[in-house]
Design an enzyme around this catalytic site. Sequence first.
Site, PDB file in Angstrom:
ATOM      1  N   HIS A 126      31.268  38.227  33.892  1.00 23.75           N
ATOM      2  CA  HIS A 126      32.021  38.722  35.043  1.00 23.75           C
ATOM      3  C   HIS A 126      31.093  39.453  35.991  1.00 23.75           C
ATOM      4  O   HIS A 126      30.078  40.029  35.571  1.00 23.75           O
ATOM      5  CB  HIS A 126      33.167  39.643  34.596  1.00 23.75           C
ATOM      6  N   HIS A 165      32.948  38.039  28.322  1.00 21.57           N
ATOM      7  CA  HIS A 165      33.289  36.872  29.162  1.00 21.57           C
ATOM      8  C   HIS A 165      32.618  37.197  30.485  1.00 21.57           C
ATOM      9  O   HIS A 165      32.972  38.217  31.113  1.00 21.57           O
ATOM     10  CB  HIS A 165      34.813  36.748  29.290  1.00 21.57           C
TER      11      HIS A 165
HETATM   12  P1  5GP Z   1      31.649  45.442  31.514  1.00 20.60           P
HETATM   13  O1  5GP Z   1      31.366  46.836  31.040  1.00 20.60           O
HETATM   14  O2  5GP Z   1      31.891  44.487  30.386  1.00 20.60           O
HETATM   15  O3  5GP Z   1      30.643  44.936  32.508  1.00 20.60           O
HETATM   16  O4  5GP Z   1      32.973  45.547  32.354  1.00 20.60           O
HETATM   17  C1  5GP Z   1      34.246  45.254  31.867  1.00 20.60           C
HETATM   18  C2  5GP Z   1      35.245  45.707  32.914  1.00 20.60           C
HETATM   19  O5  5GP Z   1      36.498  45.118  32.614  1.00 20.60           O
HETATM   20  C3  5GP Z   1      35.442  47.212  32.961  1.00 20.60           C
HETATM   21  O6  5GP Z   1      35.148  47.691  34.277  1.00 20.60           O
HETATM   22  C4  5GP Z   1      36.918  47.396  32.606  1.00 20.60           C
HETATM   23  O7  5GP Z   1      37.548  48.421  33.331  1.00 20.60           O
HETATM   24  C5  5GP Z   1      37.506  46.032  32.918  1.00 20.60           C
HETATM   25  N1  5GP Z   1      38.651  45.664  32.112  1.00 20.60           N
HETATM   26  C6  5GP Z   1      38.718  45.684  30.748  1.00 20.60           C
HETATM   27  N2  5GP Z   1      39.926  45.260  30.336  1.00 20.60           N
HETATM   28  C7  5GP Z   1      40.639  44.950  31.457  1.00 20.60           C
HETATM   29  C8  5GP Z   1      41.956  44.455  31.673  1.00 20.60           C
HETATM   30  O8  5GP Z   1      42.743  44.197  30.750  1.00 20.60           O
HETATM   31  N3  5GP Z   1      42.336  44.261  32.969  1.00 20.60           N
HETATM   32  C9  5GP Z   1      41.497  44.518  34.017  1.00 20.60           C
HETATM   33  N4  5GP Z   1      41.988  44.288  35.259  1.00 20.60           N
HETATM   34  N5  5GP Z   1      40.249  44.992  33.843  1.00 20.60           N
HETATM   35  C10 5GP Z   1      39.827  45.202  32.586  1.00 20.60           C
HETATM   36 ZN    ZN Z   2      36.965  34.516  27.718  1.00 17.91          ZN
END
Ligand code: 5GP
Ligand code: ZN
Length: 115
Positions: free
Chosen positions: A100, A98
């Site tokens: 971010h 999703h």
């Molecule tokens: P990506 O690696 O996809 O760019 O980053 C995903 C981020 O989402 C990671 O930094 C991870 O710590 C964060 N994250 C994953 N699950 C949760 C959650 O349930 N709550 C929060 N606040 N952060 C989350």
């Molecule tokens: Zn989503």
Amino acid sequence: MEDCVFCKIIKGEIPSDKVYEDEDILAFNDINPATPIHVLIIPKKHIENLMEFKPEDYKIMEKILAAVQKVAKKVGVEEKGFRLIANCGPDSGQEVMHVHFHLLAGEKMGPKIVH
Ligand code: 5GP
Ligand code: ZN
């Protein structure tokens, strides 16, 4: 999306530490912060990643930008600065499908973005 963790956060099914919210955008503290300040800024619309933005979604990026500025002010880093990162696809290590934006701040970061 049924099994999307960020959609669940948006719906309030998973708790989050909210920093900013409006009609289209949510910002909340990362559960596993990489820097002293680590805020995730997401659109409420489920879009998998940057490549999945359709032209009709481009206006969401304006709202993301406005939210980035508001979050930076709210957490007090508008002068000191911050880093904004969006992982996209397998090579980036994107884990949550999703879109971010990671707003990283609160310490002096090195010139290299990749660790
Ligand atoms: P990506 O690696 O996809 O760019 O980053 C995903 C981020 O989402 C990671 O930094 C991870 O710590 C964060 N994250 C994953 N699950 C949760 C959650 O349930 N709550 C929060 N606040 N952060 C989350
Ligand atoms: Zn989503």
